[in-house]
Design a protein around this motif. Structure first.
Motif, PDB file in Angstrom:
ATOM      1  N   LYS A 158      31.470  44.981  51.687  1.00  0.00           N
ATOM      2  CA  LYS A 158      30.045  45.168  51.989  1.00  0.00           C
ATOM      3  C   LYS A 158      29.922  45.132  53.508  1.00  0.00           C
ATOM      4  CE  LYS A 158      27.122  43.142  49.303  1.00  0.00           C
ATOM      5  NZ  LYS A 158      26.526  44.267  48.621  1.00  0.00           N
ATOM      6  N   SER A 159      29.314  46.161  54.082  1.00  0.00           N
ATOM      7  CA  SER A 159      29.203  46.289  55.529  1.00  0.00           C
ATOM      8  C   SER A 159      27.851  46.862  55.896  1.00  0.00           C
ATOM      9  CB  SER A 159      30.312  47.202  56.058  1.00  0.00           C
ATOM     10  OG  SER A 159      30.142  47.470  57.427  1.00  0.00           O
ATOM     11  N   ASP A 160      27.378  46.524  57.099  1.00  0.00           N
ATOM     12  CA  ASP A 160      26.134  47.107  57.594  1.00  0.00           C
ATOM     13  C   ASP A 160      26.373  48.383  58.400  1.00  0.00           C
ATOM     14  OD1 ASP A 160      24.386  45.270  56.467  1.00  0.00           O
ATOM     15  OD2 ASP A 160      24.464  43.922  58.187  1.00  0.00           O
ATOM     16  N   LEU A 161      27.628  48.805  58.531  1.00  0.00           N
ATOM     17  CA  LEU A 161      27.896  50.061  59.235  1.00  0.00           C
ATOM     18  C   LEU A 161      27.259  51.210  58.471  1.00  0.00           C
ATOM     19  CD1 LEU A 161      31.683  49.624  60.099  1.00  0.00           C
ATOM     20  CD2 LEU A 161      29.744  49.466  61.678  1.00  0.00           C
ATOM     21  N   ASN A 162      26.794  52.229  59.199  1.00  0.00           N
ATOM     22  CA  ASN A 162      26.224  53.378  58.500  1.00  0.00           C
ATOM     23  C   ASN A 162      27.357  54.122  57.784  1.00  0.00           C
ATOM     24  OD1 ASN A 162      27.240  55.668  60.118  1.00  0.00           O
ATOM     25  ND2 ASN A 162      25.932  54.837  61.738  1.00  0.00           N
ATOM     26  N   PRO A 163      27.037  54.873  56.737  1.00  0.00           N
ATOM     27  CA  PRO A 163      28.071  55.522  55.928  1.00  0.00           C
ATOM     28  C   PRO A 163      29.028  56.413  56.724  1.00  0.00           C
ATOM     29  CG  PRO A 163      25.958  55.658  54.817  1.00  0.00           C
ATOM     30  CD  PRO A 163      25.702  55.092  56.189  1.00  0.00           C
ATOM     31  N   GLU A 164      28.511  57.111  57.722  1.00  0.00           N
ATOM     32  CA  GLU A 164      29.365  58.003  58.508  1.00  0.00           C
ATOM     33  C   GLU A 164      30.391  57.210  59.320  1.00  0.00           C
ATOM     34  OE1 GLU A 164      25.950  58.168  58.580  1.00  0.00           O
ATOM     35  OE2 GLU A 164      25.790  59.879  57.206  1.00  0.00           O
ATOM     36  N   GLU A 165      29.962  56.112  59.940  1.00  0.00           N
ATOM     37  CA  GLU A 165      30.877  55.288  60.724  1.00  0.00           C
ATOM     38  C   GLU A 165      31.884  54.588  59.824  1.00  0.00           C
ATOM     39  OE1 GLU A 165      32.861  53.354  63.821  1.00  0.00           O
ATOM     40  OE2 GLU A 165      31.661  55.175  63.729  1.00  0.00           O
ATOM     41  N   LEU A 166      31.442  54.137  58.688  1.00  0.00           N
ATOM     42  CA  LEU A 166      32.346  53.485  57.746  1.00  0.00           C
ATOM     43  C   LEU A 166      33.423  54.465  57.295  1.00  0.00           C
ATOM     44  CD1 LEU A 166      32.681  50.752  56.395  1.00  0.00           C
ATOM     45  CD2 LEU A 166      31.160  51.519  54.584  1.00  0.00           C
ATOM     46  N   GLU A 167      33.038  55.681  56.958  1.00  0.00           N
ATOM     47  CA  GLU A 167      34.005  56.687  56.535  1.00  0.00           C
ATOM     48  C   GLU A 167      34.951  57.063  57.676  1.00  0.00           C
ATOM     49  OE1 GLU A 167      34.327  60.986  54.296  1.00  0.00           O
ATOM     50  OE2 GLU A 167      32.410  59.930  54.332  1.00  0.00           O
ATOM     51  N   ARG A 168      34.440  57.147  58.896  1.00  0.00           N
ATOM     52  CA  ARG A 168      35.292  57.457  60.048  1.00  0.00           C
ATOM     53  C   ARG A 168      36.396  56.406  60.190  1.00  0.00           C
ATOM     54  NH1 ARG A 168      36.620  56.025  64.773  1.00  0.00           N
ATOM     55  NH2 ARG A 168      35.193  54.262  64.915  1.00  0.00           N
ATOM     56  N   ARG A 169      36.031  55.156  60.014  1.00  0.00           N
ATOM     57  CA  ARG A 169      37.013  54.073  60.140  1.00  0.00           C
ATOM     58  C   ARG A 169      38.027  54.106  59.000  1.00  0.00           C
ATOM     59  NH1 ARG A 169      33.853  48.849  62.699  1.00  0.00           N
ATOM     60  NH2 ARG A 169      32.707  50.033  64.271  1.00  0.00           N
ATOM     61  N   VAL A 170      37.553  54.417  57.796  1.00  0.00           N
ATOM     62  CA  VAL A 170      38.469  54.545  56.658  1.00  0.00           C
ATOM     63  C   VAL A 170      39.494  55.637  56.945  1.00  0.00           C
ATOM     64  CG1 VAL A 170      38.620  55.300  54.254  1.00  0.00           C
ATOM     65  CG2 VAL A 170      36.901  53.616  54.909  1.00  0.00           C
ATOM     66  N   ILE A 171      39.028  56.789  57.381  1.00  0.00           N
ATOM     67  CA  ILE A 171      39.913  57.923  57.650  1.00  0.00           C
ATOM     68  C   ILE A 171      40.884  57.599  58.790  1.00  0.00           C
ATOM     69  CG2 ILE A 171      39.946  60.301  58.531  1.00  0.00           C
ATOM     70  CD1 ILE A 171      37.359  60.719  56.839  1.00  0.00           C
ATOM     71  N   GLU A 172      40.403  56.897  59.797  1.00  0.00           N
ATOM     72  CA  GLU A 172      41.244  56.528  60.936  1.00  0.00           C
ATOM     73  C   GLU A 172      42.397  55.624  60.502  1.00  0.00           C
ATOM     74  OE1 GLU A 172      40.166  53.369  64.097  1.00  0.00           O
ATOM     75  OE2 GLU A 172      39.459  55.307  64.886  1.00  0.00           O
ATOM     76  N   ARG A 173      42.151  54.698  59.577  1.00  0.00           N
ATOM     77  CA  ARG A 173      43.170  53.746  59.140  1.00  0.00           C
ATOM     78  C   ARG A 173      44.054  54.282  58.013  1.00  0.00           C
ATOM     79  NH1 ARG A 173      42.528  48.168  60.105  1.00  0.00           N
ATOM     80  NH2 ARG A 173      43.032  47.704  57.936  1.00  0.00           N
ATOM     81  N   ARG A 174      43.594  55.299  57.311  1.00  0.00           N
ATOM     82  CA  ARG A 174      44.288  55.802  56.121  1.00  0.00           C
ATOM     83  C   ARG A 174      45.766  56.103  56.333  1.00  0.00           C
ATOM     84  NH1 ARG A 174      41.486  60.734  53.304  1.00  0.00           N
ATOM     85  NH2 ARG A 174      42.073  61.646  55.272  1.00  0.00           N
ATOM     86  N   PRO A 175      46.184  56.765  57.404  1.00  0.00           N
ATOM     87  CA  PRO A 175      47.623  57.071  57.551  1.00  0.00           C
ATOM     88  C   PRO A 175      48.517  55.833  57.591  1.00  0.00           C
ATOM     89  CG  PRO A 175      46.323  58.371  59.095  1.00  0.00           C
ATOM     90  CD  PRO A 175      45.393  57.374  58.472  1.00  0.00           C
ATOM     91  N   ARG A 176      47.996  54.715  58.066  1.00  0.00           N
ATOM     92  CA  ARG A 176      48.804  53.500  58.169  1.00  0.00           C
ATOM     93  C   ARG A 176      49.205  52.971  56.799  1.00  0.00           C
ATOM     94  NH1 ARG A 176      45.667  49.539  61.886  1.00  0.00           N
ATOM     95  NH2 ARG A 176      47.566  48.352  61.621  1.00  0.00           N
ATOM     96  N   PHE A 177      48.421  53.255  55.782  1.00  0.00           N
ATOM     97  CA  PHE A 177      48.743  52.775  54.445  1.00  0.00           C
ATOM     98  C   PHE A 177      49.929  53.516  53.835  1.00  0.00           C
ATOM     99  CE2 PHE A 177      44.527  51.081  55.033  1.00  0.00           C
ATOM    100  CZ  PHE A 177      44.625  49.830  54.451  1.00  0.00           C
ATOM    101  N   LYS A 178      50.213  54.708  54.338  1.00  0.00           N
ATOM    102  CA  LYS A 178      51.357  55.469  53.816  1.00  0.00           C
ATOM    103  C   LYS A 178      52.685  54.779  54.106  1.00  0.00           C
ATOM    104  CE  LYS A 178      49.115  59.932  53.794  1.00  0.00           C
ATOM    105  NZ  LYS A 178      49.151  61.327  54.213  1.00  0.00           N
ATOM    106  N   ASP A 179      52.713  53.866  55.058  1.00  0.00           N
ATOM    107  CA  ASP A 179      53.938  53.162  55.427  1.00  0.00           C
ATOM    108  C   ASP A 179      54.079  51.797  54.763  1.00  0.00           C
ATOM    109  OD1 ASP A 179      54.663  55.271  57.136  1.00  0.00           O
ATOM    110  OD2 ASP A 179      53.539  54.402  58.805  1.00  0.00           O
ATOM    111  N   VAL A 180      53.178  51.445  53.860  1.00  0.00           N
ATOM    112  CA  VAL A 180      53.240  50.131  53.207  1.00  0.00           C
ATOM    113  C   VAL A 180      54.307  50.171  52.114  1.00  0.00           C
ATOM    114  CG1 VAL A 180      51.979  48.461  51.789  1.00  0.00           C
ATOM    115  CG2 VAL A 180      50.832  49.585  53.719  1.00  0.00           C
ATOM    116  N   PRO A 181      55.362  49.366  52.250  1.00  0.00           N
ATOM    117  CA  PRO A 181      56.413  49.351  51.226  1.00  0.00           C
ATOM    118  C   PRO A 181      55.871  48.890  49.867  1.00  0.00           C
ATOM    119  CG  PRO A 181      57.136  48.206  53.214  1.00  0.00           C
ATOM    120  CD  PRO A 181      55.662  48.474  53.366  1.00  0.00           C
ATOM    121  N   GLY A 182      56.226  49.624  48.825  1.00  0.00           N
ATOM    122  CA  GLY A 182      55.828  49.252  47.474  1.00  0.00           C
ATOM    123  C   GLY A 182      54.432  49.686  47.075  1.00  0.00           C
TER     124      GLY A 182
END
Length: 102
Positions: A10-34
């Motif tokens: 739950k966040s007070d960020l507006n939907p566009e900013e929240l999605e921008r942050r999700v997309i920015e971090r998404r590639p890092r999850f591809k390197d999580v073992p398992g």
């Protein structure tokens, strides 16, 4: 046994900013073992976002829990509240389909 992690933010960020942050971090999850798969979703009625993670097993989830990536989820999304639930996968309805087959 495959393990499922459900994280709702739950966040007070507006939907566009929240999605921008999700997309920015998404590639890092591809390197999580398992980590077999991660699903991103939004509750249209509240604006809350969630991640549904499918790990190979409980140990992979435990290893992820101790990472900088996992620890920064609340701050990355300026979370007011984070709900975390862990489930052991019993069996899939369609075993031939992903994210975990078998």
């Amino acid at each position: 046994m495959a393990t499922i992690l459900f994280v709702r933010v739950k966040s007070d960020l507006n939907p566009e900013e929240l999605e921008r942050r999700v997309i920015e971090r998404r590639p890092r999850f591809k390197d999580v073992p398992g980590l077999v798969q991660k699903i991103y979703a939004r509750d249209n009625s509240t604006g809350d976002v969630c991640g549904i993670y499918f790990f190979e097993d409980q140990q992979a989830l435990a290893n992820f829990h101790d990472t900088e990536l996992a620890k920064t989820i609340p701050s990355a999304y300026e979370a007011k509240e984070v709900r975390r639930e862990v489930y052991e996968m019993l069996y899939p309805l369609y075993p031939e389909r992903g994210p975990i087959t078998g």
